[in-house]
Write a protein that holds these residues in place. Sequence first.
Motif, PDB file in Angstrom:
ATOM      1  N   ARG A 172      -9.765  13.843  -3.608  1.00 44.80           N
ATOM      2  CA  ARG A 172      -9.871  15.318  -4.340  1.00 44.80           C
ATOM      3  C   ARG A 172      -9.873  15.340  -5.499  1.00 44.80           C
ATOM      4  O   ARG A 172      -9.352  15.391  -6.314  1.00 44.80           O
ATOM      5  CB  ARG A 172      -9.183  16.750  -2.827  1.00 44.80           C
ATOM      6  CG  ARG A 172      -9.690  16.222  -1.725  1.00 44.80           C
ATOM      7  CD  ARG A 172      -9.805  17.386  -1.358  1.00 44.80           C
ATOM      8  NE  ARG A 172     -10.125  17.706   0.250  1.00 44.80           N
ATOM      9  CZ  ARG A 172     -11.192  17.485   1.112  1.00 44.80           C
ATOM     10  NH1 ARG A 172     -12.498  17.562   0.332  1.00 44.80           N
ATOM     11  NH2 ARG A 172     -11.217  17.730   1.850  1.00 44.80           N
ATOM     12  N   VAL A 173     -11.452  15.773  -6.186  1.00 44.57           N
ATOM     13  CA  VAL A 173     -11.234  15.890  -7.463  1.00 44.57           C
ATOM     14  C   VAL A 173     -12.209  17.594  -7.581  1.00 44.57           C
ATOM     15  O   VAL A 173     -13.777  17.808  -6.911  1.00 44.57           O
ATOM     16  CB  VAL A 173     -12.533  15.114  -7.809  1.00 44.57           C
ATOM     17  CG1 VAL A 173     -12.987  15.552  -9.594  1.00 44.57           C
ATOM     18  CG2 VAL A 173     -12.333  13.620  -8.170  1.00 44.57           C
ATOM     19  N   ARG A 174     -11.588  18.251  -7.932  1.00 42.31           N
ATOM     20  CA  ARG A 174     -12.425  19.858  -8.341  1.00 42.31           C
ATOM     21  C   ARG A 174     -12.748  19.582 -10.232  1.00 42.31           C
ATOM     22  O   ARG A 174     -12.085  19.047 -10.678  1.00 42.31           O
ATOM     23  CB  ARG A 174     -11.469  20.695  -8.779  1.00 42.31           C
ATOM     24  CG  ARG A 174     -12.088  22.150  -8.009  1.00 42.31           C
ATOM     25  CD  ARG A 174     -10.830  23.435  -7.652  1.00 42.31           C
ATOM     26  NE  ARG A 174     -10.288  23.566  -8.679  1.00 42.31           N
ATOM     27  CZ  ARG A 174      -8.975  24.249  -8.782  1.00 42.31           C
ATOM     28  NH1 ARG A 174      -8.068  25.011  -7.766  1.00 42.31           N
ATOM     29  NH2 ARG A 174      -8.189  24.959  -9.947  1.00 42.31           N
ATOM     30  N   ALA A 175     -13.534  20.388 -10.402  1.00 41.02           N
ATOM     31  CA  ALA A 175     -14.293  20.418 -11.822  1.00 41.02           C
ATOM     32  C   ALA A 175     -15.503  21.030 -12.006  1.00 41.02           C
ATOM     33  O   ALA A 175     -16.114  21.391 -10.944  1.00 41.02           O
ATOM     34  CB  ALA A 175     -15.128  18.803 -12.290  1.00 41.02           C
ATOM     35  N   ASP A 176     -15.504  21.644 -13.004  1.00 37.65           N
ATOM     36  CA  ASP A 176     -16.425  22.656 -13.244  1.00 37.65           C
ATOM     37  C   ASP A 176     -17.217  21.529 -14.599  1.00 37.65           C
ATOM     38  O   ASP A 176     -17.210  20.434 -14.535  1.00 37.65           O
ATOM     39  CB  ASP A 176     -16.016  23.928 -14.453  1.00 37.65           C
ATOM     40  CG  ASP A 176     -14.511  23.601 -13.961  1.00 37.65           C
ATOM     41  OD1 ASP A 176     -14.261  25.051 -13.200  1.00 37.65           O
ATOM     42  OD2 ASP A 176     -13.944  24.042 -14.990  1.00 37.65           O
ATOM     43  N   TYR A 177     -18.926  22.889 -14.625  1.00 36.30           N
ATOM     44  CA  TYR A 177     -20.370  22.603 -14.711  1.00 36.30           C
ATOM     45  C   TYR A 177     -20.709  22.986 -15.380  1.00 36.30           C
ATOM     46  O   TYR A 177     -20.424  24.105 -15.257  1.00 36.30           O
ATOM     47  CB  TYR A 177     -20.830  21.315 -13.523  1.00 36.30           C
ATOM     48  CG  TYR A 177     -21.572  22.529 -12.633  1.00 36.30           C
ATOM     49  CD1 TYR A 177     -22.216  23.026 -13.152  1.00 36.30           C
ATOM     50  CD2 TYR A 177     -20.658  23.008 -11.934  1.00 36.30           C
ATOM     51  CE1 TYR A 177     -23.691  23.877 -12.341  1.00 36.30           C
ATOM     52  CE2 TYR A 177     -21.687  23.848 -10.956  1.00 36.30           C
ATOM     53  CZ  TYR A 177     -22.676  24.602 -10.739  1.00 36.30           C
ATOM     54  OH  TYR A 177     -22.843  25.610 -10.228  1.00 36.30           O
ATOM     55  N   VAL A 178     -21.261  23.132 -16.338  1.00 34.25           N
ATOM     56  CA  VAL A 178     -22.663  23.452 -17.269  1.00 34.25           C
ATOM     57  C   VAL A 178     -23.361  22.495 -17.174  1.00 34.25           C
ATOM     58  O   VAL A 178     -23.556  21.264 -17.639  1.00 34.25           O
ATOM     59  CB  VAL A 178     -21.957  23.768 -19.135  1.00 34.25           C
ATOM     60  CG1 VAL A 178     -22.917  24.570 -19.215  1.00 34.25           C
ATOM     61  CG2 VAL A 178     -20.646  24.835 -18.870  1.00 34.25           C
ATOM     62  N   ALA A 179     -24.718  23.011 -16.357  1.00 32.34           N
ATOM     63  CA  ALA A 179     -25.804  22.366 -16.503  1.00 32.34           C
ATOM     64  C   ALA A 179     -27.284  23.336 -16.973  1.00 32.34           C
ATOM     65  O   ALA A 179     -27.448  24.441 -16.735  1.00 32.34           O
ATOM     66  CB  ALA A 179     -26.071  22.138 -14.531  1.00 32.34           C
TER      67      ALA A 179
END
Length: 161
Positions: free
Chosen positions: A97-104
């Motif tokens: 499992r990977v939990r990651a933040d994003y900015v798009a």
Amino acid sequence: MTQRTELATVRDRLAVDELVTEYAAAVDDGDWEAYRGLFTPEGRADYRSAGGIEGSAREVAGWLAEHLEAFPVRQHLIVNRRVRFGVREQDTGDTARVRADYVAPMGRTGRDGGPAEPDLVCGGRYAFALLRTDDGWRLSEVVVREKWRRPPGPPTAPVIG
């Protein structure tokens, strides 16, 4: 932990990180065949929090292709990746499992072919579920949790008083 186990864990972490990076590149480049290839055959994606759909990777790729066409300039960044490998009973280390933040930031084509100003910027968190397959690590699920969005136009000043 033995040195062999530690090396295998490092290799898995690098492969998982590469898969998440390939996911971002496929979306940004509009490479929907590559996007679909990152998933297991039963893989699913959920973009409902960002105004999208939930469905198979094939269905979601079609939806993304149609709706992101208005923003040919895309460069989304996936940061603060937290990787956890399977710990359930009888899990042989074949899930992650990977939990990651994003900015798009996304934009339309710039004037005279030059750089584009972002027309829309959004951010949030991804929850990736991965499965080790005979072809390497693949996504079994992607859930997008959009937390904020800045629409086109200048920011509005706060009302004081």
